[in-house]
Design a protein around this motif. Structure first.
Motif, PDB file in Angstrom:
ATOM      1  N   ARG A 129       1.056   7.584   8.669  1.00 17.44           N
ATOM      2  CA  ARG A 129       0.372   8.831   8.712  1.00 17.44           C
ATOM      3  C   ARG A 129       0.264   9.573   9.965  1.00 17.44           C
ATOM      4  NH1 ARG A 129      -4.533  11.997   8.681  1.00 17.44           N
ATOM      5  NH2 ARG A 129      -5.520  10.339  10.137  1.00 17.44           N
ATOM      6  N   GLN A 130       0.092   8.821  11.094  1.00 22.62           N
ATOM      7  CA  GLN A 130       0.219   9.306  12.569  1.00 22.62           C
ATOM      8  C   GLN A 130       1.417   9.961  12.903  1.00 22.62           C
ATOM      9  OE1 GLN A 130      -2.594  10.148  14.574  1.00 22.62           O
ATOM     10  NE2 GLN A 130      -3.883   9.650  13.134  1.00 22.62           N
ATOM     11  N   GLN A 131       2.497   9.008  12.412  1.00 15.88           N
ATOM     12  CA  GLN A 131       3.973   9.738  12.528  1.00 15.88           C
ATOM     13  C   GLN A 131       4.160  10.696  11.811  1.00 15.88           C
ATOM     14  OE1 GLN A 131       5.510   7.714  14.918  1.00 15.88           O
ATOM     15  NE2 GLN A 131       3.431   6.696  14.858  1.00 15.88           N
ATOM     16  N   GLY A 132       3.572  11.007  10.631  1.00 18.64           N
ATOM     17  CA  GLY A 132       3.720  12.307  10.095  1.00 18.64           C
ATOM     18  C   GLY A 132       3.083  13.444  10.434  1.00 18.64           C
ATOM     19  N   LEU A 133       1.990  13.211  10.945  1.00 17.61           N
ATOM     20  CA  LEU A 133       1.248  14.186  11.855  1.00 17.61           C
ATOM     21  C   LEU A 133       1.963  14.862  12.982  1.00 17.61           C
ATOM     22  CD1 LEU A 133      -2.366  12.862  11.844  1.00 17.61           C
ATOM     23  CD2 LEU A 133      -1.467  14.719  10.684  1.00 17.61           C
ATOM     24  N   LYS A 134       2.866  14.311  13.572  1.00 15.92           N
ATOM     25  CA  LYS A 134       3.921  14.461  14.587  1.00 15.92           C
ATOM     26  C   LYS A 134       5.075  15.325  14.071  1.00 15.92           C
ATOM     27  CE  LYS A 134       2.820  10.255  17.287  1.00 15.92           C
ATOM     28  NZ  LYS A 134       3.245   8.907  17.679  1.00 15.92           N
ATOM     29  N   VAL A 135       5.358  15.369  13.075  1.00 11.47           N
ATOM     30  CA  VAL A 135       6.374  16.146  12.260  1.00 11.47           C
ATOM     31  C   VAL A 135       5.887  17.601  12.204  1.00 11.47           C
ATOM     32  CG1 VAL A 135       8.214  16.399  10.587  1.00 11.47           C
ATOM     33  CG2 VAL A 135       7.089  13.891  11.113  1.00 11.47           C
ATOM     34  N   SER A 136       6.534  18.470  13.100  1.00  6.27           N
ATOM     35  CA  SER A 136       6.499  19.917  13.041  1.00  6.27           C
ATOM     36  C   SER A 136       7.081  20.480  11.959  1.00  6.27           C
ATOM     37  CB  SER A 136       6.796  20.549  14.192  1.00  6.27           C
ATOM     38  OG  SER A 136       8.278  20.714  14.447  1.00  6.27           O
ATOM     39  N   GLU A 137       6.463  21.663  11.319  1.00  9.04           N
ATOM     40  CA  GLU A 137       7.403  22.350  10.271  1.00  9.04           C
ATOM     41  C   GLU A 137       8.796  22.666  10.535  1.00  9.04           C
ATOM     42  OE1 GLU A 137       6.963  26.811   7.664  1.00  9.04           O
ATOM     43  OE2 GLU A 137       5.392  26.232   9.297  1.00  9.04           O
ATOM     44  N   HIS A 138       9.096  23.079  11.812  1.00 10.44           N
ATOM     45  CA  HIS A 138      10.555  23.245  12.238  1.00 10.44           C
ATOM     46  C   HIS A 138      11.307  21.801  11.976  1.00 10.44           C
ATOM     47  CE1 HIS A 138      13.980  24.695  14.477  1.00 10.44           C
ATOM     48  NE2 HIS A 138      13.857  23.854  15.226  1.00 10.44           N
ATOM     49  N   GLY A 182      -1.221  14.784   5.302  1.00 11.23           N
ATOM     50  CA  GLY A 182      -2.111  15.536   4.529  1.00 11.23           C
ATOM     51  C   GLY A 182      -3.305  14.563   3.772  1.00 11.23           C
ATOM     52  N   MET A 183      -2.815  13.250   4.157  1.00 11.26           N
ATOM     53  CA  MET A 183      -4.028  12.440   3.356  1.00 11.26           C
ATOM     54  C   MET A 183      -4.933  11.818   4.371  1.00 11.26           C
ATOM     55  SD  MET A 183      -1.550   9.723   1.439  1.00 11.26           S
ATOM     56  CE  MET A 183      -2.849   8.965   0.405  1.00 11.26           C
ATOM     57  N   ALA A 184      -6.102  11.488   3.938  1.00 10.38           N
ATOM     58  CA  ALA A 184      -7.548  11.110   4.642  1.00 10.38           C
ATOM     59  C   ALA A 184      -7.209  10.129   5.613  1.00 10.38           C
ATOM     60  CB  ALA A 184      -8.442  10.608   3.752  1.00 10.38           C
ATOM     61  N   ALA A 185      -7.714   9.862   6.679  1.00  9.41           N
ATOM     62  CA  ALA A 185      -7.391   8.532   7.585  1.00  9.41           C
ATOM     63  C   ALA A 185      -7.524   7.330   6.966  1.00  9.41           C
ATOM     64  CB  ALA A 185      -8.185   9.016   9.003  1.00  9.41           C
ATOM     65  N   GLY A 186      -6.960   6.301   7.297  1.00 15.89           N
ATOM     66  CA  GLY A 186      -7.044   5.130   7.023  1.00 15.89           C
ATOM     67  C   GLY A 186      -6.822   4.146   7.911  1.00 15.89           C
ATOM     68  N   GLU A 187      -6.704   2.787   7.599  1.00 15.29           N
ATOM     69  CA  GLU A 187      -6.452   1.716   8.480  1.00 15.29           C
ATOM     70  C   GLU A 187      -4.621   1.363   8.507  1.00 15.29           C
ATOM     71  OE1 GLU A 187      -9.376  -1.049   7.469  1.00 15.29           O
ATOM     72  OE2 GLU A 187     -11.006   0.071   8.336  1.00 15.29           O
ATOM     73  N   GLU A 226       0.924  -1.180  -0.113  1.00 10.10           N
ATOM     74  CA  GLU A 226      -0.105  -0.095   0.044  1.00 10.10           C
ATOM     75  C   GLU A 226       0.835   0.962   0.155  1.00 10.10           C
ATOM     76  OE1 GLU A 226      -3.948   1.750   1.961  1.00 10.10           O
ATOM     77  OE2 GLU A 226      -2.837   0.378   3.230  1.00 10.10           O
ATOM     78  N   LEU A 227       0.751   2.146  -0.993  1.00  9.81           N
ATOM     79  CA  LEU A 227       1.438   3.319  -1.139  1.00  9.81           C
ATOM     80  C   LEU A 227       3.050   3.136  -1.247  1.00  9.81           C
ATOM     81  CD1 LEU A 227      -0.923   5.536   1.063  1.00  9.81           C
ATOM     82  CD2 LEU A 227      -0.918   5.324  -1.609  1.00  9.81           C
ATOM     83  N   GLY A 228       3.616   1.951  -1.429  1.00 10.58           N
ATOM     84  CA  GLY A 228       4.973   1.690  -1.466  1.00 10.58           C
ATOM     85  C   GLY A 228       5.825   1.850  -0.040  1.00 10.58           C
ATOM     86  N   ILE A 277      11.042  13.108   7.009  1.00 10.44           N
ATOM     87  CA  ILE A 277      10.707  13.335   5.574  1.00 10.44           C
ATOM     88  C   ILE A 277       9.477  12.420   4.974  1.00 10.44           C
ATOM     89  CG2 ILE A 277      11.628  13.842   3.059  1.00 10.44           C
ATOM     90  CD1 ILE A 277      14.119  14.665   4.493  1.00 10.44           C
ATOM     91  N   PHE A 278      10.061  10.952   5.222  1.00 10.53           N
ATOM     92  CA  PHE A 278       9.154   9.941   4.626  1.00 10.53           C
ATOM     93  C   PHE A 278       7.876  10.000   5.348  1.00 10.53           C
ATOM     94  CE2 PHE A 278       7.968   5.337   5.012  1.00 10.53           C
ATOM     95  CZ  PHE A 278       7.887   5.001   3.986  1.00 10.53           C
ATOM     96  N   THR A 279       7.545  10.095   6.529  1.00 12.66           N
ATOM     97  CA  THR A 279       6.280  10.062   7.001  1.00 12.66           C
ATOM     98  C   THR A 279       5.410  11.376   6.837  1.00 12.66           C
ATOM     99  OG1 THR A 279       6.830  10.886   9.291  1.00 12.66           O
ATOM    100  CG2 THR A 279       7.008   8.452   8.903  1.00 12.66           C
ATOM    101  N   SER A 280       5.993  12.517   6.927  1.00 14.29           N
ATOM    102  CA  SER A 280       5.410  13.733   6.595  1.00 14.29           C
ATOM    103  C   SER A 280       4.638  13.779   5.403  1.00 14.29           C
ATOM    104  CB  SER A 280       6.315  15.057   6.669  1.00 14.29           C
ATOM    105  OG  SER A 280       7.286  14.775   5.729  1.00 14.29           O
ATOM    106  N   ARG A 281       4.975  13.016   4.296  1.00 20.28           N
ATOM    107  CA  ARG A 281       4.246  12.878   2.988  1.00 20.28           C
ATOM    108  C   ARG A 281       2.899  12.493   3.077  1.00 20.28           C
ATOM    109  NH1 ARG A 281       8.737  12.673  -0.967  1.00 20.28           N
ATOM    110  NH2 ARG A 281      10.252  14.180   0.170  1.00 20.28           N
ATOM    111  N   LEU A 282       2.542  11.719   4.310  1.00 24.51           N
ATOM    112  CA  LEU A 282       1.186  11.286   4.383  1.00 24.51           C
ATOM    113  C   LEU A 282       0.472  11.906   5.239  1.00 24.51           C
ATOM    114  CD1 LEU A 282       2.972   8.474   3.316  1.00 24.51           C
ATOM    115  CD2 LEU A 282       1.360   7.540   4.652  1.00 24.51           C
TER     116      LEU A 282
END
Length: 380
Positions: free
Chosen positions: A266-275, A254-259, A93-95, A247-252
């Motif tokens: 995706r949740q790991q990416g949401l923890k990545v701040s702009e800084h 902005g995507m819709a929640a999944g399973e 899924e999504l590589g 960098i890897f997780t932040s790409r996800l």
């Protein structure tokens, strides 16, 4: 063009194979080339993350599937040069993983190691090339996704340099084919070679056969006139791995929640701040110079994998955090070259007449053409 690879031969070969054995998620042998050019006669598959007009794209999950109306630019360029794309190859899924177990779709098995994963995320491509169904298959590499399955299946996976974490490329049967498909003429240059056998991004035991393959490959390069020296992990490898994760997780994010594993990433990416993301990109930008200053070499040789491909289902049987780390333990060197945006290649090396293992040759200062020449010394 190699006469062993034709539509007629592929049809005969596919007739006796299951999706688990051939790695296709879709195939259409009635397609014909749309142009004539440098790649006329080449029959390729496309990774099922990428769109080809008139074919379904699954993105590695049945619920994500749609029919593509346009063709991605990299693939369109191949078609414009005469290549014929006849199907799609399996991917997770999504590589997102280094296995190839798409959601609610068949899971390909390794042609060299029955019942084992072919690696990923370009695993279907590696299966097709390793079985001799195709001379080459398109894939992509955002953390080892061409090199890992190539190593697992005993073929060649070349990640070219780029301007991002991920790049498109190919699984091939030879270094020469990889160079041809990328329209690169390998070029010789003096180079110092570093040999790195300690894991970079995870604590793990490395199989002795994989270490022996690196020693033998290094000795082969030394005999060819290249200065070779042992090197050790650089002091801030943990910062590089953290930058890769961000960098890897932040790409996800902005995507819709999944399973499942997708949602964990995706949740790991949401923890990545702009800084945090700015710091990660700053580290990536300076990484090539840091490596060159620390190691004082032009290229390094490492194992591609730490151990023999595990059974299908091994990674997904773990909880998500352990899954991510076990993938890293299986290939604790690969993502270095994605963060640094440097070219790297995995070539097969046979030890004790057993199934070949992958030896990675990665650039520190070399251009793609120079790295491919170095790799061609190890594998024609």
């Amino acid at each position: 063009m190699d006469s062993r690879f034709s539509i007629e031969q592929l049809a005969r070969d596919l007739a006796g194979l299951t999706p688990q054995e051939h790695g296709f998620t879709y195939v259409d042998l009635a397609r014909t080339p749309t142009a004539h050019g440098r790649l006329s006669g080449w029959i390729l598959s496309a990774k099922d993350l990428n769109d080809v007009a008139g074919m379904p794209t699954s993105k590695g999950a049945k619920h994500r599937a749609y029919n593509a109306e346009t063709t991605d630019g990299f693939l369109q360029d191949l078609q414009d040069e005469g290549a014929l794309i006849i199907g799609k190859s399996s991917t997770p899924e999504l590589g997102l993983r280094v296995d190839t177990e798409p959601v609610d779709m068949p899971h390909p098995v390794n042609p060299l190691h029955p019942g084992a994963t072919p690696g990923g995320s370009s695993g279907g491509a590696a299966v097709q090339v390793a079985r001799g169904l195709l001379r080459a298959a398109q894939g992509s590499d955002g953390g080892g996704s061409l090199r890992v399955p190539a190593a697992a299946c005993g073929v060649v996976g070349f990640k070219p340099s780029g301007t991002d974490l991920g790049v498109s490329g190919f699984i091939t049967r030879s270094v020469a084919d990889a160079a041809f498909l990328h329209d690169i003429t390998p070029r010789s240059t003096p180079a110092r070679i570093g040999v790195l056998k300690q894991p970079l991004f995870a604590n793990t035991r490395v199989d002795p056969r994989h270490l022996r393959a690196v020693d033998e490959a290094a000795a082969h390069l030394s005999a060819a006139g290249y200065p070779v020296e042992a090197i050790e992990p650089y002091p801030i490898a943990d910062v590089t791995f953290e930058s890769f994760r961000h960098i890897f997780t932040s790409r996800l994010a902005g995507m819709a929640a999944g399973e499942g594993y997708f949602e964990w990433v995706r949740q790991q990416g949401l923890k990545v701040s702009e800084h945090m993301l700015i710091d990660a990109h700053r580290h990536a930008h300076g990484l090539p110079r840091l490596l060159a200053d620390c190691w004082g070499v032009d290229a390094i040789v490492t194992p591609m994998l730490a151990y023999t491909p595990p059974p299908v289902g091994t990674f997904l049987a773990l909880d998500h955090d352990d899954n991510f780390m076990e993938q890293t333990r299986w290939s604790p060197w690969g993502s270095l070259f994605n963060v640094a945006q440097l070219p790297a290649i995995s070539v097969p090396w046979t030890v004790d007449s057993q199934a070949p293992v992958g030896v990675q040759v990665g650039s520190i200062t070399l251009k793609d053409a120079e790295l491919l020449h170095l790799a061609s010394i190890l594998h024609v």
